[in-house]
Design a protein around this motif. Structure first.
Motif, short mmCIF file in Angstrom:
data_model
loop_
_atom_site.label_atom_id
_atom_site.label_comp_id
_atom_site.label_asym_id
_atom_site.label_seq_id
_atom_site.Cartn_x
_atom_site.Cartn_y
_atom_site.Cartn_z
N LEU A 43 0.84 -1.20 0.00
CA LEU A 43 0.00 0.00 0.00
C LEU A 43 0.87 1.25 0.00
N ASP A 44 0.60 2.15 -0.94
CA ASP A 44 1.21 3.48 -1.00
C ASP A 44 0.09 4.50 -1.13
N SER A 45 0.46 5.78 -1.01
CA SER A 45 -0.46 6.88 -1.32
C SER A 45 0.17 7.72 -2.41
N ASP A 46 -0.54 7.86 -3.54
CA ASP A 46 -0.10 8.77 -4.60
C ASP A 46 -0.68 10.14 -4.33
N VAL A 47 0.17 11.14 -4.23
CA VAL A 47 -0.26 12.49 -3.89
C VAL A 47 -0.20 13.37 -5.14
N SER A 48 -1.26 14.13 -5.36
CA SER A 48 -1.32 15.07 -6.47
C SER A 48 -2.06 16.32 -6.00
N ARG A 53 -4.46 9.33 -3.38
CA ARG A 53 -5.20 8.14 -3.80
C ARG A 53 -4.37 6.92 -3.43
N PRO A 54 -5.01 5.87 -2.94
CA PRO A 54 -4.26 4.68 -2.57
C PRO A 54 -3.75 3.94 -3.81
N GLU A 91 -2.01 -0.65 -9.05
CA GLU A 91 -2.98 0.28 -9.61
C GLU A 91 -3.45 1.23 -8.52
N THR A 92 -3.97 2.38 -8.94
CA THR A 92 -4.55 3.34 -8.00
C THR A 92 -6.07 3.31 -8.13
N GLY A 93 -6.73 3.90 -7.16
CA GLY A 93 -8.19 3.98 -7.19
C GLY A 93 -8.68 5.02 -6.21
N ALA A 125 2.02 6.33 3.47
CA ALA A 125 0.59 6.09 3.23
C ALA A 125 -0.24 6.94 4.19
N SER A 126 -1.27 7.58 3.66
CA SER A 126 -2.11 8.45 4.50
C SER A 126 -2.94 7.60 5.46
#
Length: 389
Positions: A43-48, A53-54, A91-93, A125-126
């Protein structure tokens, strides 16, 4: 006569069931070749600019697969990559469940989580993404609550793709790290998913996850300490020795791990065989709890640090036990101060508060937690010296 007819009807019914099973098969069974068995989930968090988004990564063993490339991973669109007979897909979601559904579409088969062994979360990860992923594990059918959890300071998707020059698989390496700890050679504790969910839901304390990174040499994985949390929010990192002391208190009963302390002009190393901790609480002043933490440690002296210690010199061993005990007490005091600065009840002191002071909620306890006081008392017994006569 009636009993004979009943027996005949029973036999006929059983024959019918057997006939249906042999002719129709099991209607919910799927060809094993159409299943993707998951070994590890990351699990990661993609930040934009739109927030976070996980990103969910799944490691899937490939029978007969190789270490040859594959489609490039990462990026906003996710990807897949082969590593040491393992396919890593991410993948992200909007949430973890949607990310898993996207991975399922990429794989093109049925994703089977019944073989899930490890869950790794990035310290980046958030809290929302970590909680959401744990809910996915908890409420998705056929995902067991028994996989072990750990954290990494790297991206989980990158860690899963790390090459192993030794040829060992990612899971075998993690198993080896855990096996070393069971032998008392490390400071590793992998909580299972159900333990983590229990702390997040029941709020009996804050969780700690073993921190595992790729080695600086790039030749494998190593446990580098512990990631400490405030709820689902990553709060800070503890070095291995502090992580060991924390586990001894948090679990009340603990074994394994080595402790280095200084006696006179020499450093000595002991291996903890058994640690038993008792936590007592009083209401204290202004409704701020006061704690008494007593720890009894049985240990083996592994390295005398240059001492010449006759095994029969009990007086000298008594002195070393006292030095080690005072060293542990001081370390525990400093450790509690660090945890209070992070607002993390990783020692799980609230476990006693809710029994002795049931009127105090977890939220009330966390408000006064930075000001609580604790007295630490350690007694050590060197049951064997590990030295030759």
């Amino acid at each position: 006569m009636d009993s004979t007819r009943a027996a005949c009807r029973t036999a006929a019914a059983l024959a019918s069931i057997l006939l249906m099973m042999t002719t129709c098969g099991c209607w919910d069974a799927l060809d094993i070749d159409r299943r993707a068995f998951v070994a590890v989930m990351g699990l990661d968090s993609d930040v934009s600019g739109e927030g976070h988004r996980p990103r969910v990564s799944l490691m899937i063993p490939m029978p007969g697969g190789g270490g040859e490339g594959g489609a490039g991973g990462g990026g906003a669109g996710g990807g897949e990559e082969m590593t040491a007979k393992m396919l890593v897909v991410d993948e992200t979601g909007v949430n973890a469940e949607e990310a898993v559904q996207k991975v399922r579409a990429m794989v093109g088969g049925v994703i089977d989580f019944s073989t899930l062994q490890y869950v790794v979360t990035s310290t980046d990860a958030s809290p929302d993404d970590l909680t959401g992923a744990m809910h996915t594990v908890q409420f998705t059918r056929f995902i067991p609550m028994t996989p072990f959890m750990f954290a990494t300071e790297q991206k989980a998707s990158d860690l899963l793709r790390a090459e192993s020059p030794s040829g060992k698989s990612f899971v075998d390496t993690l198993d080896g790290i855990q096996a070393q700890s069971r032998l008392g050679l490390g400071h590793v504790h992998y909580p299972q998913a159900w333990e983590t969910m229990s702390m997040l839901i029941n709020k009996t304390g804050d969780m700690t996850l073993t921190l595992i990174n790729s080695t600086d040499r790039g030749d494998g994985l190593e446990a580098v300490g512990a990631a400490v949390y405030d709820g689902a929010k990553y709060a800070g990192t503890l070095a291995p020795t502090d992580a060991l002391m924390l586990q001894c208190v948090a679990h009340r009963r603990y074994s394994g791990g080595t402790y280095l302390f200084r006696g006179d002009d020499h450093e000595l190393l002991v291996r903890i065989i058994r640690a038993r901790t008792k936590v007592e609480v009083d209401q204290g002043d202004a409704d701020v709890p006061r704690f008494r933490v007593s720890m009894r440690v049985n240990a083996v002296l592994m390295d005398s640090g240059g001492y010449r210690l006759p095994l029969l010199n009990r007086r000298k061993l008594d002195e070393l036990e006292q030095v080690a005990a005072r060293d542990m007490e001081a370390r525990l005091g400093r450790l509690l101060e660090r945890l209070q600065g992070w607002n993390s009840d990783a020692m799980r002191l609230y476990h006693e508060v809710r029994v002795e002071m049931p009127e105090m909620s977890y939220e009330d306890f966390k408000r006064v937690y930075p000001g609580v006081k604790a007295e630490f008392s350690v007694s050590m017994l060197l049951v064997r010296t590990g030295l030759l006569r």
